[in-house]
Write an enzyme that holds these catalytic residues in place. Structure first.
Site, PDB file in Angstrom:
ATOM      1  CD  GLU A  26      -1.229  -0.114   3.734  1.00  0.00           C
ATOM      2  OE1 GLU A  26      -1.895  -1.139   3.905  1.00  0.00           O
ATOM      3  OE2 GLU A  26      -1.316   0.887   4.461  1.00  0.00           O
ATOM      4  CB  CYS A  66      -2.578  -5.121   6.518  1.00  0.00           C
ATOM      5  SG  CYS A  66      -2.170  -3.484   7.104  1.00  0.00           S
ATOM      6  CG  HIS A  69      -2.691  -7.722  10.136  1.00  0.00           C
ATOM      7  ND1 HIS A  69      -1.492  -7.163   9.749  1.00  0.00           N
ATOM      8  CD2 HIS A  69      -3.547  -6.694  10.345  1.00  0.00           C
ATOM      9  CE1 HIS A  69      -1.643  -5.841   9.715  1.00  0.00           C
ATOM     10  NE2 HIS A  69      -2.863  -5.533  10.072  1.00  0.00           N
TER      11      HIS A  69
END
Lengths: 85, 418
Positions: free
Chosen positions: B83, B115, B249
């Protein structure tokens, strides 16, 4: 869920769960017009409180639907609406 | 057709400089009374001459260098997952392909979904391998993300609040093949959960916006939803007993702890002591590197995987559950099997040692970088990088294996090995 709760009962549930999640707030008064942010409850703890309240209300909805309330009162109002289906 | 696919090699690159996060919190006047709960120690800070390309290449080079000429010629796909792109059209993978000196018969492209990009990239590569359209081919998947806060004014610092200490930088390179010695993916075992939400975004080249509560809620909804989809697909899947280790994550460790607690309560009605014990056993190893580099966005779940393989006990084949979440939002729960060989191969990358070698920025140096004067902004046409901006951060003598940005001429980024 069993008997429908009223707004005051949900406020009490939220305050109980805030105290359970953040024991450091012991002795500090908490009222419906307080926001969790102003009480110093961090974002992880805020989600814990909401999850615990959802569990007690047997409310099975996506958490994002509970985003937005500015204080405990508004959160209780929203939980009541969602609980009513 | 072998039916095997997964990660053959993995490496994490955590940059050239870092900052002590506790020092930053104290400096910013943030409440540090419950700081330990956030499970953060350091974060990588990208120096002005480090960009998403240098991060990506520095992560991938040790993997590519281990390959024979013949193997290298079989890399037929390079996917960059980010990103932090540098151009609306041209993907970072084109730079990576050139700087790693790969063959021209190669697919080059970039994936964006906050993400979640890394998990999406991995699945694209794995499905390419499984399809056997090019038997024996290799795919290189590289996540690369940096966060550059621009100190526009004093108010900006206030707005960042806890996102400043948690935002890091880092890249993860993964070689994907039908010889998955790091992680053999369980084919068909995955679950997705996605819906549109405006929780966190990057609306401009140097700006991040979002709502921490909404993002946390979406993350938690996704964690439960993706695992539900996984367990609908995988007969007998059980959150508590199917996976020896878990990698989530990791925006910061505290968030992983919250998600784990939620699933353990929801699925197993577990009590706090059991939840804590399970977290220590199955998730703590995954935080090994994440708490040193900060949130690496697209790579964070794989930084977690590397941590698990580095720090956990892997004496026999173990099944690892991975959860990836990307704001906006899309998520996936997937799993794979690692062995003791995975651990020894991972350790050869000496990730911890390289993190130890990063230059530790002082708060003054960090703030000087934040002022943004030395940063090459998105869309810059010409620039010369000052490699001596923080003299001590520049390696005294290099081995020629570390890539840095040298200059920009008519938008062309020129790099050099030091």
């Amino acid at each position: 869920m069993g008997n429908p709760l009223d707004n005051t009962e949900i406020i009490n549930i939220l305050i109980e769960e805030i105290r359970e999640t953040v024991p450091e707030l012991e002795g500090q008064p908490i009222s419906a017009s307080d926001s969790m942010v102003d009480l110093g409850v961090n974002s992880i703890e805020r989600s814990e409180v909401i999850l615990a309240a959802m569990e007690r209300l047997d409310l099975k909805i996506p958490m994002v639907q509970l985003h937005g309330p500015k204080d405990i009162q508004e959160l209780a109002d929203l939980l009541l609406v969602k609980s009513a289906g | 057709m072998s039916g095997l696919a997964g990660i053959q090699a993995i490496n994490v690159f955590g940059g050239m400089a870092c900052l002590d996060v506790r020092e930053l919190c104290i400096h910013r006047g943030l409440d540090t009374s419950r700081f330990e709960n956030l499970l953060m120690q350091e974060k990588t800070v990208a120096l002005p001459y480090e960009d998403p390309v240098t991060f990506a290449v520095n992560a991938a080079k040790p993997i590519v260098d281990q390959l024979s000429e013949q193997e290298r010629s079989r890399i037929e796909m390079v996917i960059t997952c980010t990103e932090s792109g540098l151009d609306f059209g041209k993907s970072l993978s084109t730079h990576v392909h050139k700087l790693l000196d790969l063959q021209p018969n190669c697919r080059l492209f970039e994936i964006k979904q906050a993400c979640y990009s890394g998990a999406a990239g991995l699945q694209m590569a794995v499905n390419f391998i499984l399809s056997q359209t090019s038997p024996g081919a290799l795919a290189l998947v590289i996540t690369t993300d940096i966060s550059r806060f621009a100190l526009a004014d004093a108010n900006a610092v206030q707005e960042w609040a806890y996102s400043e200490p948690s935002s890091g930088a880092g890249a993860v390179a993964m070689l994907v093949s039908d010889m998955p010695e790091i992680l053999q993916l369980d084919v068909g075992a995955y679950g997705n959960y996605a819906f549109e939400v405006m929780d966190t975004c990057r609306p401009g080249p140097d700006t991040e916006a979002g709502d921490a509560d909404l993002s946390l809620m979406a993350y938690l909804d996704c964690c439960a939803g993706a695992f539900k989809d996984y367990s609908d697909r995988v007969q007998g899947a059980d959150f508590k007993s199917t996976f020896s280790q878990l990698c989530f994550h990791t925006p910061f460790g505290g968030m992983v702890k919250g998600a784990h607690r939620q699933l353990m309560r929801k699925l197993h009605k577990a009590k706090p002591e059991e939840i804590q014990e399970d977290f220590e056993q199955r998730l703590s190893p995954s935080l090994t590197f994440g708490q040193r580099v900060g949130n690496t966005a697209g790579g964070s779940v794989f930084v977690a995987l590397a941590g698990t393989l580095d720090a956990g006990e892997v004496n026999e084949p173990i099944r690892i559950g991975l959860f990836s979440y990307g704001s906006g939002c899309c998520s996936e729960f997937l799993s794979g099997v690692a062995t003791s060989k995975s651990q020894s191969l991972l350790k050869e990358m000496r990730i911890a040692e390289k993190l130890d070698r990063r230059y530790r920025l002082s708060i003054e140096e960090y703030e000087m970088l934040l002022s943004g004067k030395s940063v090459v902004r998105f869309g810059t046409k010409d620039a010369e990088l000052d490699h001596q901006i923080i003299p001590s951060a520049w390696p005294v003598s290099g081995n020629g294996d570390l890539l840095v940005l040298d200059n920009l001429v008519n938008y062309q980024r020129n790099y050099k090995w030091i």
